[in-house]
Design a protein around this motif. Structure first.
Motif, PDB file in Angstrom:
ATOM      1  N   VAL A 211       0.830  -1.198   0.000  1.00 37.91           N
ATOM      2  CA  VAL A 211       0.000   0.000   0.000  1.00 37.91           C
ATOM      3  C   VAL A 211       0.870   1.256   0.000  1.00 37.91           C
ATOM      4  CG1 VAL A 211      -1.661   1.343   1.348  1.00 37.91           C
ATOM      5  CG2 VAL A 211      -2.000  -1.110   1.042  1.00 37.91           C
ATOM      6  N   MET A 212       1.971   1.227   0.762  1.00 33.95           N
ATOM      7  CA  MET A 212       2.875   2.380   0.760  1.00 33.95           C
ATOM      8  C   MET A 212       3.495   2.600  -0.612  1.00 33.95           C
ATOM      9  SD  MET A 212       4.771   2.358   4.471  1.00 33.95           S
ATOM     10  CE  MET A 212       5.578   3.920   4.104  1.00 33.95           C
ATOM     11  N   LEU A 213       3.898   1.526  -1.268  1.00 33.76           N
ATOM     12  CA  LEU A 213       4.435   1.650  -2.622  1.00 33.76           C
ATOM     13  C   LEU A 213       3.407   2.257  -3.569  1.00 33.76           C
ATOM     14  CD1 LEU A 213       6.357  -1.711  -3.086  1.00 33.76           C
ATOM     15  CD2 LEU A 213       7.330   0.565  -3.392  1.00 33.76           C
ATOM     16  N   ARG A 214       2.161   1.812  -3.427  1.00 30.44           N
ATOM     17  CA  ARG A 214       1.104   2.293  -4.315  1.00 30.44           C
ATOM     18  C   ARG A 214       0.716   3.740  -4.023  1.00 30.44           C
ATOM     19  NH1 ARG A 214      -4.540  -0.196  -3.113  1.00 30.44           N
ATOM     20  NH2 ARG A 214      -4.358   1.404  -1.483  1.00 30.44           N
ATOM     21  N   ASP A 215       0.584   4.077  -2.750  1.00 25.54           N
ATOM     22  CA  ASP A 215      -0.025   5.355  -2.386  1.00 25.54           C
ATOM     23  C   ASP A 215       0.966   6.503  -2.222  1.00 25.54           C
ATOM     24  OD1 ASP A 215      -2.366   3.971  -2.440  1.00 25.54           O
ATOM     25  OD2 ASP A 215      -2.725   3.997  -0.280  1.00 25.54           O
ATOM     26  N   THR A 216       2.230   6.192  -1.909  1.00 20.56           N
ATOM     27  CA  THR A 216       3.197   7.276  -1.730  1.00 20.56           C
ATOM     28  C   THR A 216       3.912   7.632  -3.016  1.00 20.56           C
ATOM     29  OG1 THR A 216       5.071   5.819  -1.165  1.00 20.56           O
ATOM     30  CG2 THR A 216       3.616   6.512   0.649  1.00 20.56           C
ATOM     31  N   ALA A 217       3.920   6.700  -4.001  1.00 20.21           N
ATOM     32  CA  ALA A 217       4.639   6.894  -5.271  1.00 20.21           C
ATOM     33  C   ALA A 217       6.141   7.069  -5.047  1.00 20.21           C
ATOM     34  CB  ALA A 217       4.070   8.078  -6.054  1.00 20.21           C
ATOM     35  N   GLU A 218       6.623   6.671  -3.880  1.00 30.03           N
ATOM     36  CA  GLU A 218       8.059   6.726  -3.612  1.00 30.03           C
ATOM     37  C   GLU A 218       8.768   5.555  -4.279  1.00 30.03           C
ATOM     38  OE1 GLU A 218      10.012   8.793  -2.191  1.00 30.03           O
ATOM     39  OE2 GLU A 218       8.918  10.018  -0.749  1.00 30.03           O
ATOM     40  N   HIS A 219      10.038   5.770  -4.671  1.00 25.97           N
ATOM     41  CA  HIS A 219      10.839   4.674  -5.202  1.00 25.97           C
ATOM     42  C   HIS A 219      11.081   3.662  -4.080  1.00 25.97           C
ATOM     43  CE1 HIS A 219      14.188   2.471  -6.971  1.00 25.97           C
ATOM     44  NE2 HIS A 219      13.873   3.030  -8.141  1.00 25.97           N
ATOM     45  N   PRO A 220      11.063   2.363  -4.390  1.00 25.37           N
ATOM     46  CA  PRO A 220      11.272   1.368  -3.333  1.00 25.37           C
ATOM     47  C   PRO A 220      12.586   1.544  -2.580  1.00 25.37           C
ATOM     48  CG  PRO A 220      11.320   0.352  -5.516  1.00 25.37           C
ATOM     49  CD  PRO A 220      10.764   1.717  -5.687  1.00 25.37           C
ATOM     50  N   VAL A 221      13.611   2.059  -3.242  1.00 25.31           N
ATOM     51  CA  VAL A 221      14.880   2.297  -2.541  1.00 25.31           C
ATOM     52  C   VAL A 221      14.680   3.327  -1.432  1.00 25.31           C
ATOM     53  CG1 VAL A 221      17.209   3.237  -2.765  1.00 25.31           C
ATOM     54  CG2 VAL A 221      16.342   1.632  -4.480  1.00 25.31           C
ATOM     55  N   ARG A 222      13.924   4.383  -1.718  1.00 22.69           N
ATOM     56  CA  ARG A 222      13.672   5.413  -0.705  1.00 22.69           C
ATOM     57  C   ARG A 222      12.904   4.836   0.492  1.00 22.69           C
ATOM     58  NH1 ARG A 222      13.709  10.751  -2.482  1.00 22.69           N
ATOM     59  NH2 ARG A 222      13.301  11.260  -0.294  1.00 22.69           N
ATOM     60  N   LEU A 223      11.917   4.009   0.186  1.00 20.77           N
ATOM     61  CA  LEU A 223      11.140   3.404   1.267  1.00 20.77           C
ATOM     62  C   LEU A 223      11.989   2.438   2.089  1.00 20.77           C
ATOM     63  CD1 LEU A 223       7.762   2.775  -0.583  1.00 20.77           C
ATOM     64  CD2 LEU A 223       8.238   4.522   1.128  1.00 20.77           C
ATOM     65  N   ARG A 224      12.834   1.679   1.406  1.00 19.05           N
ATOM     66  CA  ARG A 224      13.710   0.758   2.140  1.00 19.05           C
ATOM     67  C   ARG A 224      14.700   1.523   3.012  1.00 19.05           C
ATOM     68  NH1 ARG A 224      18.629  -1.004   0.968  1.00 19.05           N
ATOM     69  NH2 ARG A 224      18.514  -0.443  -1.241  1.00 19.05           N
ATOM     70  N   GLU A 225      15.247   2.614   2.471  1.00 18.78           N
ATOM     71  CA  GLU A 225      16.206   3.409   3.253  1.00 18.78           C
ATOM     72  C   GLU A 225      15.558   4.005   4.497  1.00 18.78           C
ATOM     73  OE1 GLU A 225      17.628   6.176   0.371  1.00 18.78           O
ATOM     74  OE2 GLU A 225      19.276   4.868  -0.294  1.00 18.78           O
ATOM     75  N   ALA A 226      14.263   4.303   4.413  1.00 24.70           N
ATOM     76  CA  ALA A 226      13.573   4.873   5.571  1.00 24.70           C
ATOM     77  C   ALA A 226      13.471   3.877   6.721  1.00 24.70           C
ATOM     78  CB  ALA A 226      12.174   5.324   5.165  1.00 24.70           C
ATOM     79  N   VAL A 227      13.556   2.578   6.409  1.00 26.18           N
ATOM     80  CA  VAL A 227      13.499   1.536   7.436  1.00 26.18           C
ATOM     81  C   VAL A 227      14.899   1.182   7.952  1.00 26.18           C
ATOM     82  CG1 VAL A 227      12.613  -0.790   7.948  1.00 26.18           C
ATOM     83  CG2 VAL A 227      11.484   0.613   6.216  1.00 26.18           C
ATOM     84  N   THR A 228      15.922   1.569   7.185  1.00 24.01           N
ATOM     85  CA  THR A 228      17.282   1.095   7.445  1.00 24.01           C
ATOM     86  C   THR A 228      18.078   2.121   8.232  1.00 24.01           C
ATOM     87  OG1 THR A 228      17.133  -0.063   5.316  1.00 24.01           O
ATOM     88  CG2 THR A 228      19.310   0.089   6.327  1.00 24.01           C
ATOM     89  N   SER A 229      18.120   1.938   9.535  1.00 23.84           N
ATOM     90  CA  SER A 229      18.885   2.833  10.410  1.00 23.84           C
ATOM     91  C   SER A 229      20.361   2.436  10.408  1.00 23.84           C
ATOM     92  CB  SER A 229      18.355   2.759  11.842  1.00 23.84           C
ATOM     93  OG  SER A 229      16.975   3.068  11.875  1.00 23.84           O
ATOM     94  N   PRO A 230      21.268   3.399  10.591  1.00 23.76           N
ATOM     95  CA  PRO A 230      22.709   3.086  10.671  1.00 23.76           C
ATOM     96  C   PRO A 230      22.996   2.072  11.778  1.00 23.76           C
ATOM     97  CG  PRO A 230      22.368   5.451  10.470  1.00 23.76           C
ATOM     98  CD  PRO A 230      21.011   4.852  10.691  1.00 23.76           C
ATOM     99  N   ALA A 231      23.741   1.025  11.412  1.00 24.52           N
ATOM    100  CA  ALA A 231      24.151  -0.020  12.360  1.00 24.52           C
ATOM    101  C   ALA A 231      22.967  -0.709  13.031  1.00 24.52           C
ATOM    102  CB  ALA A 231      25.073   0.566  13.430  1.00 24.52           C
ATOM    103  N   GLY A 232      21.796  -0.699  12.359  1.00 22.54           N
ATOM    104  CA  GLY A 232      20.603  -1.289  12.952  1.00 22.54           C
ATOM    105  C   GLY A 232      20.335  -2.703  12.463  1.00 22.54           C
ATOM    106  N   THR A 233      19.142  -3.204  12.800  1.00 16.75           N
ATOM    107  CA  THR A 233      18.787  -4.587  12.461  1.00 16.75           C
ATOM    108  C   THR A 233      18.561  -4.764  10.959  1.00 16.75           C
ATOM    109  OG1 THR A 233      16.445  -4.084  12.872  1.00 16.75           O
ATOM    110  CG2 THR A 233      17.719  -4.945  14.720  1.00 16.75           C
ATOM    111  N   THR A 234      17.928  -3.774  10.319  1.00 18.09           N
ATOM    112  CA  THR A 234      17.577  -3.933   8.905  1.00 18.09           C
ATOM    113  C   THR A 234      18.812  -3.958   8.018  1.00 18.09           C
ATOM    114  OG1 THR A 234      15.512  -2.763   9.331  1.00 18.09           O
ATOM    115  CG2 THR A 234      16.154  -3.030   7.038  1.00 18.09           C
ATOM    116  N   VAL A 235      19.788  -3.096   8.294  1.00 19.02           N
ATOM    117  CA  VAL A 235      20.978  -3.072   7.452  1.00 19.02           C
ATOM    118  C   VAL A 235      21.759  -4.376   7.593  1.00 19.02           C
ATOM    119  CG1 VAL A 235      22.564  -1.987   9.117  1.00 19.02           C
ATOM    120  CG2 VAL A 235      22.877  -1.608   6.651  1.00 19.02           C
ATOM    121  N   SER A 236      21.703  -4.988   8.768  1.00 12.84           N
ATOM    122  CA  SER A 236      22.354  -6.294   8.936  1.00 12.84           C
ATOM    123  C   SER A 236      21.664  -7.349   8.075  1.00 12.84           C
ATOM    124  CB  SER A 236      22.318  -6.716  10.406  1.00 12.84           C
ATOM    125  OG  SER A 236      23.089  -5.839  11.194  1.00 12.84           O
ATOM    126  N   ALA A 237      20.346  -7.293   8.037  1.00 12.77           N
ATOM    127  CA  ALA A 237      19.600  -8.236   7.208  1.00 12.77           C
ATOM    128  C   ALA A 237      19.881  -7.995   5.722  1.00 12.77           C
ATOM    129  CB  ALA A 237      18.105  -8.096   7.488  1.00 12.77           C
TER     130      ALA A 237
END
Length: 268
Positions: A211-237
């Motif tokens: 829904v976020m991809l559809r409704d925000t029209a943001e590039h998926p890279v931008r949305l992924r970066e918003a979840v990826t904190s420095p030295a956090g869990t997501t960047v490790s994954a």
């Protein structure tokens, strides 16, 4: 754009289209269906209130024929209905791997044909159908076919040369998604979550992300970066996914599906 539509072949896809047309407001009086099995025909009429007739009657009655039989049965069906067609009849095929040329060679000269590749999400009115017009199909014919599939989701028109790629990406697309959901759910179980809770977490995350991809029209890279904190869990994954070549494997898988679609088209 209401017209008389007959669905020839009422397996899962054919019946999904029939039900979608009725839900969208298409009158039952403007629909016909066919089925090879008498017991299925009776059940179909009871469920939908749409007359079930034989193939020749459907072909002579309808403005638009949706051909939803198996590819290996299509040649026999075309031989059966060809004498009943008029020059104004539009044929829409949902048979994977069969080109518009396959139909044009077997039908009266000038018959308009549209090739359609829906995915299984038509069953919940969220389908994606890719359409391509044949040599005798005008934009009007393609739009007429599109009106049918918009009753069960969304449509996209592409040149037929791109149908194999679209089949690999969209027609097979739900399977890739289910594979990822299965793997992520198994990971949740591995980490100690009950399977039902792991499944719910994954599905809710997937729906919310879509829904976020559809409704925000943001590039998926931008949305992924918003979840990826420095030295956090997501960047490790993400590091592990890249280390295991998941991106490359997914691209190779879709390319293999494209190649198989080409093989099926070439053998038809």
């Amino acid at each position: 754009m209401t017209c008389d539509v007959a669905v020839l072949g009422t397996g899962k896809m054919g019946e999904a289209l029939l039900g979608g047309l009725l839900r969208s407001g298409w009158p039952a009086s403007g629909l016909r269906a066919t089925s090879r099995r008498k017991e299925h025909a009776a059940a179909l009429e009871a469920r939908h209130g749409v007359p079930v007739v034989d193939n020749q009657e459907a072909a002579s009655w309808a403005d638009v024929l949706v051909l939803a039989v198996k590819p290996q049965d299509m040649g026999a069906l075309l031989a059966e209905i060809a004498p009943a067609l008029t020059p104004a009849t539009l044929l829409v095929s949902v048979a994977a791997g069969l080109t518009t040329g396959f139909f044009e060679e077997r039908l009266p000269a000038g018959t308009p044909v549209v090739r359609a590749m829906p995915n299984t999400a038509v069953l919940v009115d969220e389908g994606m159908t890719v359409l391509s017009g044949g040599a005798h199909a005008s934009p009007y014919h393609v739009d007429r076919a599109g009106a049918i599939f918009r009753s069960v989701g969304h449509t996209l028109v592409v040149p037929e040369s791109q149908q194999d790629a679209a089949t690999a990406l969209s027609g097979s697309g739900p399977a890739y998604f289910y594979f990822l959901v299965e793997a992520m759910t198994d990971a949740g179980v591995l980490l100690g979550l009950p399977r039902d809770k792991a499944h719910e977490l994954v599905v809710r995350s997937a729906v919310g992300g879509a829904v976020m991809l559809r409704d925000t029209a943001e590039h998926p890279v931008r949305l992924r970066e918003a979840v990826t904190s420095p030295a956090g869990t997501t960047v490790s994954a993400m590091r592990e996914l890249e280390r295991h070549g998941v991106r490359a494997a997914l691209m190779a898988a879709i390319e293999a599906a494209r190649d198989r679609s080409r093989e099926l088209s070439a053998s038809s």
